[in-house]
Enzyme design. Structure first.
Site, short mmCIF file in Angstrom:
data_model
loop_
_atom_site.label_atom_id
_atom_site.label_comp_id
_atom_site.label_asym_id
_atom_site.label_seq_id
_atom_site.Cartn_x
_atom_site.Cartn_y
_atom_site.Cartn_z
CE LYS A 43 -2.98 -2.50 3.16
NZ LYS A 43 -3.31 -2.58 4.59
CD GLU A 99 8.10 -1.06 -3.70
OE1 GLU A 99 7.43 -0.30 -2.96
OE2 GLU A 99 8.30 -2.25 -3.41
CG ASP A 100 6.80 1.97 -0.12
OD1 ASP A 100 7.47 1.11 -0.74
OD2 ASP A 100 6.17 1.70 0.92
CG ASP A 103 14.82 -2.32 3.77
OD1 ASP A 103 15.55 -1.45 4.20
OD2 ASP A 103 14.48 -3.31 4.45
CG PHE A 152 11.10 1.68 10.81
CD1 PHE A 152 11.22 0.49 10.09
CD2 PHE A 152 9.84 2.25 10.96
CE1 PHE A 152 10.09 -0.12 9.55
CE2 PHE A 152 8.71 1.64 10.42
CZ PHE A 152 8.85 0.45 9.71
NE ARG A 165 -0.48 1.86 5.09
CZ ARG A 165 0.50 1.04 4.70
NH1 ARG A 165 1.49 1.49 3.99
NH2 ARG A 165 0.48 -0.23 5.05
P1 IMP Z 1 12.54 -5.10 0.51
O1 IMP Z 1 13.22 -4.07 -0.39
O2 IMP Z 1 12.20 -6.37 -0.18
O3 IMP Z 1 13.39 -5.34 1.75
O4 IMP Z 1 11.15 -4.57 1.03
C1 IMP Z 1 10.89 -3.23 1.09
C2 IMP Z 1 9.54 -3.04 1.76
O5 IMP Z 1 9.68 -3.03 3.18
C3 IMP Z 1 8.99 -1.67 1.39
O6 IMP Z 1 8.16 -1.74 0.26
C4 IMP Z 1 8.26 -1.26 2.65
O7 IMP Z 1 6.93 -1.72 2.62
C5 IMP Z 1 8.99 -1.96 3.76
N1 IMP Z 1 9.97 -1.05 4.43
C6 IMP Z 1 11.32 -1.08 4.34
N2 IMP Z 1 11.89 -0.12 5.06
C7 IMP Z 1 10.88 0.56 5.66
C8 IMP Z 1 10.85 1.70 6.55
O8 IMP Z 1 11.86 2.30 6.96
N3 IMP Z 1 9.61 2.12 6.94
C9 IMP Z 1 8.46 1.51 6.52
N4 IMP Z 1 8.45 0.44 5.69
C10 IMP Z 1 9.65 -0.03 5.26
MG MG Z 2 6.03 -1.55 0.03
#
Ligand code: IMP
Ligand code: MG
Length: 179
Positions: A43, A99-100, A103, A152, A165
């Site tokens: 989301k 993407e938001d 990570d 975070f 959000r």
């Molecule tokens: P990854 O890149 O597969 O590790 O997943 C990334 C997802 O983890 C993002 O789309 C977010 O939903 C969540 N995420 C990673 N870091 C944060 C953060 O600092 N705050 C909130 N959500 C995060």
């Molecule tokens: Mg996400």
């Protein structure tokens, strides 16, 4: 008060909109004369997606997916779990994943592999936020709003336990809230 849960504002509302305008201009140039098929990853990307598409001058169609990866930890693991798939076919389309935050990058790497099998004309990635220190997957990201430190963060679509959000800025969550 939810604002009391914020350690500090990392990116203000004004800085976000200025940078999103720049991203929109760049994307508009790169996709001149084409229709973009933007896929928002739910989301977290919803707020960014809404601002981004209003700054793109070419035609944009939108759709959304809900995905997650489990068993993640190394680049070789991390099965993709699709909770909500696209409503339509992307064959021959110019797809832009929105993407938001990236990570580890594992979810996105798996998603990219899956979407490429559906034969889009092109496939690019646009993320508002990027945590380079946390990267595990070797993935090329075409458009990045901001590189951020390994903290975070919440707000502007990003949550902690489905909260925050709606905050108009990107902020660092106070440690006591999640640890
Ligand atoms: P990854 O890149 O597969 O590790 O997943 C990334 C997802 O983890 C993002 O789309 C977010 O939903 C969540 N995420 C990673 N870091 C944060 C953060 O600092 N705050 C909130 N959500 C995060
Ligand atoms: Mg996400």
């Amino acid at each position: 008060m939810k604002n009391n849960d914020v350690e500090k504002i990392l990116i203000s509302e004004e800085e976000l909109l200025t940078r999103i305008k720049e991203l929109g201009n760049q994307i508009s140039k790169d996709y001149k004369g084409k229709q973009i098929f933007a896929i928002g990853i739910l989301k977290g990307s919803v707020v960014f997606m809404a601002d981004l598409i209003r700054n793109i001058k070419t035609d944009v169609a939108i759709d959304f997916m809900t995905v997650s990866s489990y068993g993640a930890g190394t680049e070789s693991s991390g099965e993709l779990n699709i909770k909500k798939d696209l409503d339509c076919d992307i064959e021959g389309k110019d797809v832009l994943i929105v993407e938001d935050i990236i990570d580890s990058g594992i979810t996105l790497l798996r998603l990219k592999e899956l979407l490429l099998k559906r034969k889009p004309a092109s496939l690019k990635i646009c993320t508002l936020l990027n945590k380079p220190e946390r990267r595990v997957a070797n993935i090329n990201v075409d458009y990045i709003g901001f590189d951020i430190p390994n903290e975070f963060i919440i707000g502007y679509g990003l949550d902690y336990a489905e909260k925050y959000r709606e905050l108009p800025f990107v902020g660092v969550l106070k440690r006591g809230i999640y640890e």
